[in-house]
Design a protein around this motif. Sequence first.
Motif, PDB file in Angstrom:
ATOM      1  N   ARG A  74       8.376 -63.893  45.727  1.00  0.00           N
ATOM      2  CA  ARG A  74       9.260 -62.837  46.231  1.00  0.00           C
ATOM      3  C   ARG A  74       8.664 -61.459  45.927  1.00  0.00           C
ATOM      4  O   ARG A  74       8.671 -60.564  46.782  1.00  0.00           O
ATOM      5  CB  ARG A  74      10.659 -62.961  45.645  1.00  0.00           C
ATOM      6  CG  ARG A  74      11.626 -61.915  46.197  1.00  0.00           C
ATOM      7  CD  ARG A  74      13.030 -62.137  45.681  1.00  0.00           C
ATOM      8  NE  ARG A  74      13.684 -63.248  46.333  1.00  0.00           N
ATOM      9  CZ  ARG A  74      14.313 -63.166  47.507  1.00  0.00           C
ATOM     10  NH1 ARG A  74      14.346 -62.036  48.164  1.00  0.00           N
ATOM     11  NH2 ARG A  74      14.907 -64.221  48.015  1.00  0.00           N
TER      12      ARG A  74
ATOM     13  N   GLU B 288       7.603 -58.571  48.622  1.00  0.00           N
ATOM     14  CA  GLU B 288       8.097 -57.199  48.561  1.00  0.00           C
ATOM     15  C   GLU B 288       6.945 -56.207  48.482  1.00  0.00           C
ATOM     16  O   GLU B 288       6.981 -55.154  49.118  1.00  0.00           O
ATOM     17  CB  GLU B 288       9.057 -57.041  47.387  1.00  0.00           C
ATOM     18  CG  GLU B 288      10.359 -57.783  47.614  1.00  0.00           C
ATOM     19  CD  GLU B 288      11.271 -57.834  46.401  1.00  0.00           C
ATOM     20  OE1 GLU B 288      10.911 -57.284  45.329  1.00  0.00           O
ATOM     21  OE2 GLU B 288      12.356 -58.437  46.531  1.00  0.00           O
TER      22      GLU B 288
ATOM     23  N   ARG C  12       5.471 -55.850  51.804  1.00  0.00           N
ATOM     24  CA  ARG C  12       6.537 -55.482  52.755  1.00  0.00           C
ATOM     25  C   ARG C  12       6.939 -56.603  53.710  1.00  0.00           C
ATOM     26  O   ARG C  12       7.556 -56.361  54.743  1.00  0.00           O
ATOM     27  CB  ARG C  12       6.156 -54.226  53.546  1.00  0.00           C
ATOM     28  CG  ARG C  12       5.493 -53.113  52.786  1.00  0.00           C
ATOM     29  CD  ARG C  12       6.358 -52.212  52.007  1.00  0.00           C
ATOM     30  NE  ARG C  12       7.144 -51.324  52.819  1.00  0.00           N
ATOM     31  CZ  ARG C  12       8.247 -50.773  52.364  1.00  0.00           C
ATOM     32  NH1 ARG C  12       8.651 -51.020  51.156  1.00  0.00           N
ATOM     33  NH2 ARG C  12       8.956 -49.977  53.107  1.00  0.00           N
ATOM     34  N   MET C  13       6.623 -57.841  53.369  1.00  0.00           N
ATOM     35  CA  MET C  13       7.025 -58.961  54.227  1.00  0.00           C
ATOM     36  C   MET C  13       8.530 -59.215  54.157  1.00  0.00           C
ATOM     37  O   MET C  13       9.089 -59.846  55.042  1.00  0.00           O
ATOM     38  CB  MET C  13       6.231 -60.221  53.884  1.00  0.00           C
ATOM     39  CG  MET C  13       4.805 -60.132  54.397  1.00  0.00           C
ATOM     40  SD  MET C  13       3.830 -61.609  54.133  1.00  0.00           S
ATOM     41  CE  MET C  13       4.732 -62.852  55.013  1.00  0.00           C
ATOM     42  N   HIS C  14       9.180 -58.701  53.114  1.00  0.00           N
ATOM     43  CA  HIS C  14      10.628 -58.846  53.035  1.00  0.00           C
ATOM     44  C   HIS C  14      11.327 -58.049  54.143  1.00  0.00           C
ATOM     45  O   HIS C  14      12.494 -58.278  54.429  1.00  0.00           O
ATOM     46  CB  HIS C  14      11.142 -58.433  51.652  1.00  0.00           C
ATOM     47  CG  HIS C  14      11.022 -56.978  51.351  1.00  0.00           C
ATOM     48  ND1 HIS C  14       9.796 -56.347  51.214  1.00  0.00           N
ATOM     49  CD2 HIS C  14      11.961 -56.039  51.159  1.00  0.00           C
ATOM     50  CE1 HIS C  14      10.007 -55.071  50.951  1.00  0.00           C
ATOM     51  NE2 HIS C  14      11.312 -54.854  50.911  1.00  0.00           N
ATOM     52  N   LYS C  15      10.602 -57.143  54.785  1.00  0.00           N
ATOM     53  CA  LYS C  15      11.136 -56.385  55.920  1.00  0.00           C
ATOM     54  C   LYS C  15      10.998 -57.173  57.223  1.00  0.00           C
ATOM     55  O   LYS C  15      11.651 -56.871  58.207  1.00  0.00           O
ATOM     56  CB  LYS C  15      10.406 -55.052  56.069  1.00  0.00           C
ATOM     57  CG  LYS C  15      10.452 -54.179  54.852  1.00  0.00           C
ATOM     58  CD  LYS C  15      11.608 -53.254  54.921  1.00  0.00           C
ATOM     59  CE  LYS C  15      11.532 -52.259  53.766  1.00  0.00           C
ATOM     60  NZ  LYS C  15      12.765 -51.564  53.584  1.00  0.00           N
ATOM     61  N   ILE C  16      10.132 -58.187  57.208  1.00  0.00           N
ATOM     62  CA  ILE C  16       9.839 -58.977  58.404  1.00  0.00           C
ATOM     63  C   ILE C  16      10.621 -60.285  58.404  1.00  0.00           C
ATOM     64  O   ILE C  16      11.161 -60.699  59.424  1.00  0.00           O
ATOM     65  CB  ILE C  16       8.321 -59.252  58.497  1.00  0.00           C
ATOM     66  CG1 ILE C  16       7.561 -57.932  58.609  1.00  0.00           C
ATOM     67  CG2 ILE C  16       7.996 -60.178  59.662  1.00  0.00           C
ATOM     68  CD1 ILE C  16       6.067 -58.062  58.428  1.00  0.00           C
TER      69      ILE C  16
ATOM     70  N   ASN D 180      13.629 -62.927  57.059  1.00  0.00           N
ATOM     71  CA  ASN D 180      14.945 -63.066  56.446  1.00  0.00           C
ATOM     72  C   ASN D 180      14.785 -64.084  55.321  1.00  0.00           C
ATOM     73  O   ASN D 180      14.400 -65.220  55.573  1.00  0.00           O
ATOM     74  CB  ASN D 180      15.975 -63.555  57.473  1.00  0.00           C
ATOM     75  CG  ASN D 180      16.235 -62.519  58.539  1.00  0.00           C
ATOM     76  OD1 ASN D 180      16.514 -61.375  58.236  1.00  0.00           O
ATOM     77  ND2 ASN D 180      16.122 -62.925  59.788  1.00  0.00           N
TER      78      ASN D 180
END
Length: 111
Positions: free
Chosen positions: A85, A89, A92-96, A98
């Motif tokens: 996780r 973050e 920035r894959m947490h923006k892509i 869900n």
Amino acid sequence: MNHDIRQVADVTIVLLDTEHLDASNSKEFRASVNPILESHSHVVFDMSKIAFVDSSGCGVLLSCLRELNSRGGDLRLCGLSPQVRSLFELVRMHKIFNMYESADEAISSFG
């Protein structure tokens, strides 16, 4: 590479059965999940067994997401370890993607 697969309504949950997703196995991973992606549109990757992901692993996950999106489907991730996780973050894959704590939460998100 084998994965445990289960179906809940129209959502396919894939328990990724590897400790790492990196350059050493990303092509094998893609080949193993490709039939699933071709035949299902709502997919959850349960990543609870994965302790390490590198840039190749990130790339193959993005490829899976793009394939599903191109056909009107979607991919959710669940069960990410704190280390994975944090990496998501950082890049920035947490923006892509869900991302959810549990498979049940991911399944519910499809509504």
